[in-house]
Design a protein around this motif. Structure first.
Motif, short mmCIF file in Angstrom:
data_model
loop_
_atom_site.label_atom_id
_atom_site.label_comp_id
_atom_site.label_asym_id
_atom_site.label_seq_id
_atom_site.Cartn_x
_atom_site.Cartn_y
_atom_site.Cartn_z
N UNK A 7 59.77 107.95 -97.85
CA UNK A 7 59.82 107.91 -99.31
C UNK A 7 61.08 107.24 -99.83
N UNK A 8 62.14 107.21 -99.01
CA UNK A 8 63.41 106.65 -99.49
C UNK A 8 63.90 105.52 -98.59
N UNK A 9 63.03 104.96 -97.76
CA UNK A 9 63.48 103.94 -96.80
C UNK A 9 63.80 102.60 -97.46
N UNK A 10 63.40 102.41 -98.73
CA UNK A 10 63.69 101.15 -99.42
C UNK A 10 64.97 101.23 -100.26
N UNK A 11 65.72 102.31 -100.11
CA UNK A 11 66.97 102.44 -100.87
C UNK A 11 68.02 101.44 -100.37
N UNK A 12 68.85 100.98 -101.32
CA UNK A 12 69.88 100.01 -100.99
C UNK A 12 71.28 100.58 -101.23
N UNK A 13 71.36 101.71 -101.92
CA UNK A 13 72.65 102.31 -102.19
C UNK A 13 72.52 103.51 -103.09
N UNK A 14 73.64 104.22 -103.28
CA UNK A 14 73.72 105.38 -104.18
C UNK A 14 74.79 105.10 -105.22
N UNK A 15 74.45 105.29 -106.48
CA UNK A 15 75.40 105.12 -107.57
C UNK A 15 75.76 106.50 -108.11
N UNK A 16 77.04 106.85 -108.06
CA UNK A 16 77.51 108.11 -108.65
C UNK A 16 78.11 107.79 -110.01
N UNK A 17 77.58 108.41 -111.03
CA UNK A 17 78.08 108.17 -112.39
C UNK A 17 79.22 109.12 -112.75
N UNK A 18 79.48 110.07 -111.87
CA UNK A 18 80.64 110.96 -112.00
C UNK A 18 81.27 111.10 -110.62
N UNK A 19 82.55 111.43 -110.59
CA UNK A 19 83.19 111.70 -109.32
C UNK A 19 82.61 112.94 -108.67
N UNK A 59 61.78 96.01 -102.95
CA UNK A 59 61.13 97.31 -102.70
C UNK A 59 59.78 97.36 -103.39
N UNK A 60 58.73 97.81 -102.69
CA UNK A 60 57.39 97.85 -103.29
C UNK A 60 57.27 98.96 -104.32
N UNK A 61 56.32 98.79 -105.23
CA UNK A 61 56.03 99.84 -106.21
C UNK A 61 55.34 101.00 -105.52
#
Length: 223
Positions: A7-19, A59-61
């Motif tokens: 389900x998450x194999x197409x992820x390219x990164x993680x964005x943290x909007x808070x520390x 990443x596919x839909x």
């Protein structure tokens, strides 16, 4: 929540909007209908979003055209970071994970830091948090707007709290946009949450009504 790595194999990164330095845990949620691969994931639930995953450009839909599965990380107003001596002082919600274990394509994990102490055994965790306690007393209700079954569990704990678990059937959601609720709350807050969810979720109103009627017809009348 289904933690299938596909389900998450197409992820390219993680964005943290808070520390995340002061966050022992965050809540991990898979949004299955995000409208973009890489832009901020809109969060309509309670609490606030503190991070989200971004997908690879190709990443596919998912099941719906132009809709993508992306993780969202969030916290609620009664989580430990907001109330250090609150209900999660020495436990964590079932969707809680240590943000330091999160990576692209890797589900977050529960650590001792996230839990607030030594990780419990299955039996002690059942008594302390909502991951397994209410699921021992789940009722099943059919949904009118989609195929499948929802699961609902509400149970008091020895600590004087109320353990709430609601898991929607595939393709459905609650009134605030969530698919799963798993909370350990004082009775007044639990009552407020359940009342709000039922008032704002028509399929849940109908499903609960049908469940009660089925019980009546089976002779399970209130004593």
């Amino acid at each position: 929540m289904n933690r299938n790595p596909d389900l998450i194999r197409h992820e390219d990164g993680i964005v943290w909007t808070e520390g995340i330095g002061n966050l022992d845990y965050v809540r991990e949620y898979l949004e299955v209908a995000a409208g973009t691969r890489r832009g901020p994931v809109r969060w309509n639930g309670h609490g606030r979003r503190v991070g989200y995953s971004v997908l690879k450009p190709d990443a596919p839909a998912g099941e719906a055209p132009f809709r993508f599965a992306r993780r969202v990380f969030w916290i609620k107003e009664h989580d430990r970071s907001e109330q250090p001596d609150g209900v999660y002082k020495d436990c964590a919600p079932s969707e809680g994970v240590d943000p330091r274990t999160v990576a692209a394509g890797v589900w977050g994990e529960l650590t001792e830091r996230a839990w607030g102490g030594p990780l419990p055994t299955a039996s002690t965790r059942s008594a302390a948090t909502s991951k397994s306690g209410p699921q021992q007393n789940l009722i099943k209700v059919g949904e009118s707007l989609t195929s499948g079954t929802a699961f609902i569990g509400v149970a008091p704990t020895k600590q004087g709290l109320v353990d709430i678990y609601i898991d929607c059937a595939s393709g459905s959601q609650l009134g605030d946009g969530r698919h799963v609720i798993s909370e350990l709350l004082p009775p007044d807050q639990a009552c407020e949450l359940l009342t709000t969810i039922i008032k704002t979720t028509p399929w849940l109103q109908e499903a609960l009504a049908l469940s009660v009627v089925d019980g009546w017809l089976a002779g399970d009348f209130p004593k």
